[in-house]
Design a protein around this motif. Structure first.
Motif, short mmCIF file in Angstrom:
data_model
loop_
_atom_site.label_atom_id
_atom_site.label_comp_id
_atom_site.label_asym_id
_atom_site.label_seq_id
_atom_site.Cartn_x
_atom_site.Cartn_y
_atom_site.Cartn_z
N GLY A 166 0.79 -1.22 0.00
CA GLY A 166 0.00 0.00 0.00
C GLY A 166 0.82 1.27 0.00
O GLY A 166 0.27 2.37 0.01
N HIS A 167 2.15 1.17 -0.01
CA HIS A 167 3.03 2.34 -0.01
C HIS A 167 3.83 2.37 -1.30
O HIS A 167 4.28 1.34 -1.77
N LYS A 168 4.02 3.54 -1.82
CA LYS A 168 4.87 3.70 -3.00
C LYS A 168 6.29 3.97 -2.53
O LYS A 168 6.48 4.62 -1.51
N PRO A 169 7.27 3.52 -3.28
CA PRO A 169 8.64 3.87 -2.92
C PRO A 169 8.86 5.38 -3.07
O PRO A 169 8.21 6.03 -3.88
N SER A 170 9.75 5.92 -2.28
CA SER A 170 10.03 7.34 -2.30
C SER A 170 10.63 7.75 -3.63
O SER A 170 11.47 7.04 -4.19
N LYS A 171 10.23 8.92 -4.14
CA LYS A 171 10.82 9.45 -5.37
C LYS A 171 12.16 10.10 -5.09
O LYS A 171 12.93 10.34 -6.01
N VAL A 172 12.42 10.41 -3.83
CA VAL A 172 13.62 11.12 -3.44
C VAL A 172 14.49 10.20 -2.59
O VAL A 172 14.04 9.63 -1.61
N THR A 173 15.75 10.07 -2.98
CA THR A 173 16.67 9.22 -2.23
C THR A 173 17.13 9.95 -0.97
O THR A 173 17.00 11.17 -0.87
N PRO A 174 17.68 9.23 0.00
CA PRO A 174 18.20 9.91 1.20
C PRO A 174 19.26 10.97 0.87
O PRO A 174 19.30 12.03 1.50
N ALA A 175 20.10 10.72 -0.11
CA ALA A 175 21.12 11.71 -0.49
C ALA A 175 20.45 12.96 -1.07
O ALA A 175 20.87 14.09 -0.77
N GLN A 176 19.41 12.77 -1.88
CA GLN A 176 18.69 13.91 -2.43
C GLN A 176 17.99 14.69 -1.33
O GLN A 176 17.93 15.91 -1.36
N ARG A 177 17.46 13.96 -0.35
CA ARG A 177 16.79 14.60 0.78
C ARG A 177 17.76 15.51 1.53
O ARG A 177 17.42 16.63 1.89
N ASP A 178 18.97 15.02 1.75
CA ASP A 178 19.99 15.82 2.42
C ASP A 178 20.31 17.07 1.61
O ASP A 178 20.47 18.16 2.16
N GLU A 179 20.40 16.91 0.29
CA GLU A 179 20.68 18.04 -0.60
C GLU A 179 19.53 19.05 -0.55
O GLU A 179 19.76 20.26 -0.50
N ILE A 180 18.29 18.58 -0.54
CA ILE A 180 17.14 19.46 -0.46
C ILE A 180 17.18 20.25 0.84
O ILE A 180 16.96 21.47 0.85
#
Length: 60
Positions: free
Chosen positions: A18-32
């Motif tokens: 019931g969950h979709k995988p995240s479109k943003v990786t942990p590295a991208q999250r840190d960059e954001i």
């Protein structure tokens, strides 16, 4: 809040039903987060990463 590593361990590395995988990786999250701290526009970041502005605001 659980980290991605903790979630992966808890789910055996699988995305829960019931969950979709995240479109943003942990590295991208840190960059954001870094770019938000540098006062970049959440709207511009959302467009660049292909996610909603709401997703960007969650990373603040």
């Amino acid at each position: 809040m659980a980290t991605d590593q903790q979630r992966a361990w808890n789910s055996g590395g699988r995305t829960p039903p019931g969950h979709k995988p995240s479109k943003v990786t942990p590295a991208q999250r840190d960059e954001i987060c870094r770019r938000l701290a540098a006062n970049e526009s959440p709207q511009a970041l959302a467009a660049e990463y292909g996610v909603s502005v709401h997703t960007i605001y969650r990373y603040r």
